[in-house]
Design a protein around this motif. Sequence first.
Motif, PDB file in Angstrom:
ATOM      1  N   PRO A   1      39.935  19.791  41.290  1.00  0.00           N
ATOM      2  CA  PRO A   1      40.090  21.252  41.292  1.00  0.00           C
ATOM      3  C   PRO A   1      41.532  21.697  41.471  1.00  0.00           C
ATOM      4  O   PRO A   1      41.964  22.696  40.875  1.00  0.00           O
ATOM      5  CB  PRO A   1      39.215  21.698  42.472  1.00  0.00           C
ATOM      6  N   GLY A   2      42.299  20.961  42.272  1.00  0.00           N
ATOM      7  CA  GLY A   2      43.689  21.321  42.500  1.00  0.00           C
ATOM      8  C   GLY A   2      44.586  21.158  41.286  1.00  0.00           C
ATOM      9  O   GLY A   2      45.736  21.608  41.296  1.00  0.00           O
ATOM     10  N   ASP A   3      44.080  20.501  40.233  1.00  0.00           N
ATOM     11  CA  ASP A   3      44.858  20.334  39.008  1.00  0.00           C
ATOM     12  C   ASP A   3      44.790  21.565  38.121  1.00  0.00           C
ATOM     13  O   ASP A   3      45.549  21.679  37.152  1.00  0.00           O
ATOM     14  CB  ASP A   3      44.334  19.138  38.197  1.00  0.00           C
ATOM     15  N   ILE A   4      43.883  22.478  38.417  1.00  0.00           N
ATOM     16  CA  ILE A   4      43.573  23.585  37.506  1.00  0.00           C
ATOM     17  C   ILE A   4      44.093  24.902  38.074  1.00  0.00           C
ATOM     18  O   ILE A   4      43.909  25.204  39.253  1.00  0.00           O
ATOM     19  CB  ILE A   4      42.060  23.680  37.263  1.00  0.00           C
ATOM     20  N   CYS A   5      44.731  25.679  37.232  1.00  0.00           N
ATOM     21  CA  CYS A   5      45.216  27.009  37.610  1.00  0.00           C
ATOM     22  C   CYS A   5      44.831  27.988  36.506  1.00  0.00           C
ATOM     23  O   CYS A   5      45.023  27.703  35.317  1.00  0.00           O
ATOM     24  CB  CYS A   5      46.736  26.985  37.799  1.00  0.00           C
ATOM     25  N   VAL A   6      44.284  29.133  36.882  1.00  0.00           N
ATOM     26  CA  VAL A   6      43.910  30.179  35.932  1.00  0.00           C
ATOM     27  C   VAL A   6      44.827  31.373  36.161  1.00  0.00           C
ATOM     28  O   VAL A   6      44.836  31.963  37.249  1.00  0.00           O
ATOM     29  CB  VAL A   6      42.442  30.608  36.107  1.00  0.00           C
ATOM     30  N   LEU A   7      45.616  31.718  35.164  1.00  0.00           N
ATOM     31  CA  LEU A   7      46.534  32.856  35.281  1.00  0.00           C
ATOM     32  C   LEU A   7      45.886  34.104  34.685  1.00  0.00           C
ATOM     33  O   LEU A   7      45.322  34.050  33.598  1.00  0.00           O
ATOM     34  CB  LEU A   7      47.843  32.569  34.542  1.00  0.00           C
ATOM     35  N   VAL A   8      45.985  35.214  35.399  1.00  0.00           N
ATOM     36  CA  VAL A   8      45.431  36.481  34.934  1.00  0.00           C
ATOM     37  C   VAL A   8      46.496  37.554  35.068  1.00  0.00           C
ATOM     38  O   VAL A   8      47.508  37.384  35.758  1.00  0.00           O
ATOM     39  CB  VAL A   8      44.173  36.883  35.735  1.00  0.00           C
ATOM     40  N   ARG A   9      46.246  38.688  34.415  1.00  0.00           N
ATOM     41  CA  ARG A   9      47.226  39.772  34.417  1.00  0.00           C
ATOM     42  C   ARG A   9      47.289  40.485  35.757  1.00  0.00           C
ATOM     43  O   ARG A   9      48.359  40.865  36.224  1.00  0.00           O
ATOM     44  CB  ARG A   9      46.901  40.770  33.304  1.00  0.00           C
ATOM     45  N   ASN A  10      46.135  40.695  36.384  1.00  0.00           N
ATOM     46  CA  ASN A  10      46.120  41.388  37.668  1.00  0.00           C
ATOM     47  C   ASN A  10      44.920  40.916  38.486  1.00  0.00           C
ATOM     48  O   ASN A  10      44.080  40.143  38.006  1.00  0.00           O
ATOM     49  CB  ASN A  10      46.097  42.914  37.492  1.00  0.00           C
ATOM     50  N   HIS A  11      44.826  41.413  39.719  1.00  0.00           N
ATOM     51  CA  HIS A  11      43.773  40.968  40.632  1.00  0.00           C
ATOM     52  C   HIS A  11      42.389  41.354  40.132  1.00  0.00           C
ATOM     53  O   HIS A  11      41.418  40.628  40.342  1.00  0.00           O
ATOM     54  CB  HIS A  11      43.999  41.548  42.023  1.00  0.00           C
ATOM     55  N   ASP A  12      42.267  42.507  39.478  1.00  0.00           N
ATOM     56  CA  ASP A  12      40.964  42.942  38.962  1.00  0.00           C
ATOM     57  C   ASP A  12      40.429  41.967  37.919  1.00  0.00           C
ATOM     58  O   ASP A  12      39.221  41.733  37.840  1.00  0.00           O
ATOM     59  CB  ASP A  12      41.076  44.345  38.359  1.00  0.00           C
ATOM     60  N   HIS A  13      41.319  41.413  37.112  1.00  0.00           N
ATOM     61  CA  HIS A  13      40.893  40.433  36.115  1.00  0.00           C
ATOM     62  C   HIS A  13      40.449  39.127  36.765  1.00  0.00           C
ATOM     63  O   HIS A  13      39.661  38.370  36.179  1.00  0.00           O
ATOM     64  CB  HIS A  13      42.024  40.154  35.126  1.00  0.00           C
ATOM     65  N   ALA A  14      40.963  38.864  37.965  1.00  0.00           N
ATOM     66  CA  ALA A  14      40.622  37.611  38.639  1.00  0.00           C
ATOM     67  C   ALA A  14      39.231  37.645  39.250  1.00  0.00           C
ATOM     68  O   ALA A  14      38.568  36.603  39.376  1.00  0.00           O
ATOM     69  CB  ALA A  14      41.658  37.312  39.723  1.00  0.00           C
TER      70      ALA A  14
END
Length: 289
Positions: free
Chosen positions: A202-215
């Motif tokens: 799990p620590g290998d994976i990062c999900v980038l989003v535009r803002n907190h609402d998208h997360a």
Amino acid sequence: ISELVRIIEDPQTGRSVREALREKFRLVLIDEFQDTDSQQWKIFDKTFCTKEDSTTRSLIMVGDPKQAIYRFRGADIRAYLSAVSESSIQRRRMSNNFRTDEALIDCMNQLLRGFTFGDVAIPYIQVASKAKCPKGALENGGAPFQVRWVPRHLELLGSKGEPVVPKVQPFVAKDVANHVVQLLNEGLITEEREGATRRVRPGDICVLVRNHDHAKPILAALKERNIPVIQNKVDSVLNSEAADQLELLLNVLSSHRDTRIVSSITASWFVDKSWMNLTDRKSTRLNSS
């Protein structure tokens, strides 16, 4: 900053201030230059990029102008464009990437060949991979570069025929979460060119989003699948609980003779005793301290 700019540009005293700065700082290094705004650049430009002094000085700027177009930390792309337009500036570009898988770099080099980021002075630079891992270090994860989309089903469209974000987000979150599950179940990583293969963690994976609402929907979808996940919040420290606690402490210190204000400290991080349990003598001593 604006006051310093005024001093630097002052017709009466500005020149002497600039000379004093040049005398004190023979070498100037600006890291993360893409975060420089126009006001800050004025200071360096008028002080160190000038012909009013013949002594050799060095001004070195290190940064990635592509990041400035997103205006992180007040960055102003005009400051960068102004800097690189100086005839005395010599530009050096990094052509080696030490972090990214060679297979992904090959895709980006093809996709962005000849592309510019808002100005011809900010082109995409073709780079070579110098990563320690072998090419295609991730196995069973699909293509190194993927474009995924949600079909334009009628129930997802608004009155003007465009996708409605709140309706589409759950499908995007589900797809992301399912792909993460696939990576954790099937993905293999080779970290060194001659190293052994290991499972994706799990620590290998990062999900980038535009803002907190998208997360939020992505976090919910991952948690539904029992995948451990944390959210990194890039927010002002002044909006944190710690800032509230420090403000409370400072209020108590500045109003130590007001019993009502002082008693509020017992609800903070700094005191583990209740004000109600203190005797009058103890409370008087606390007030006087």
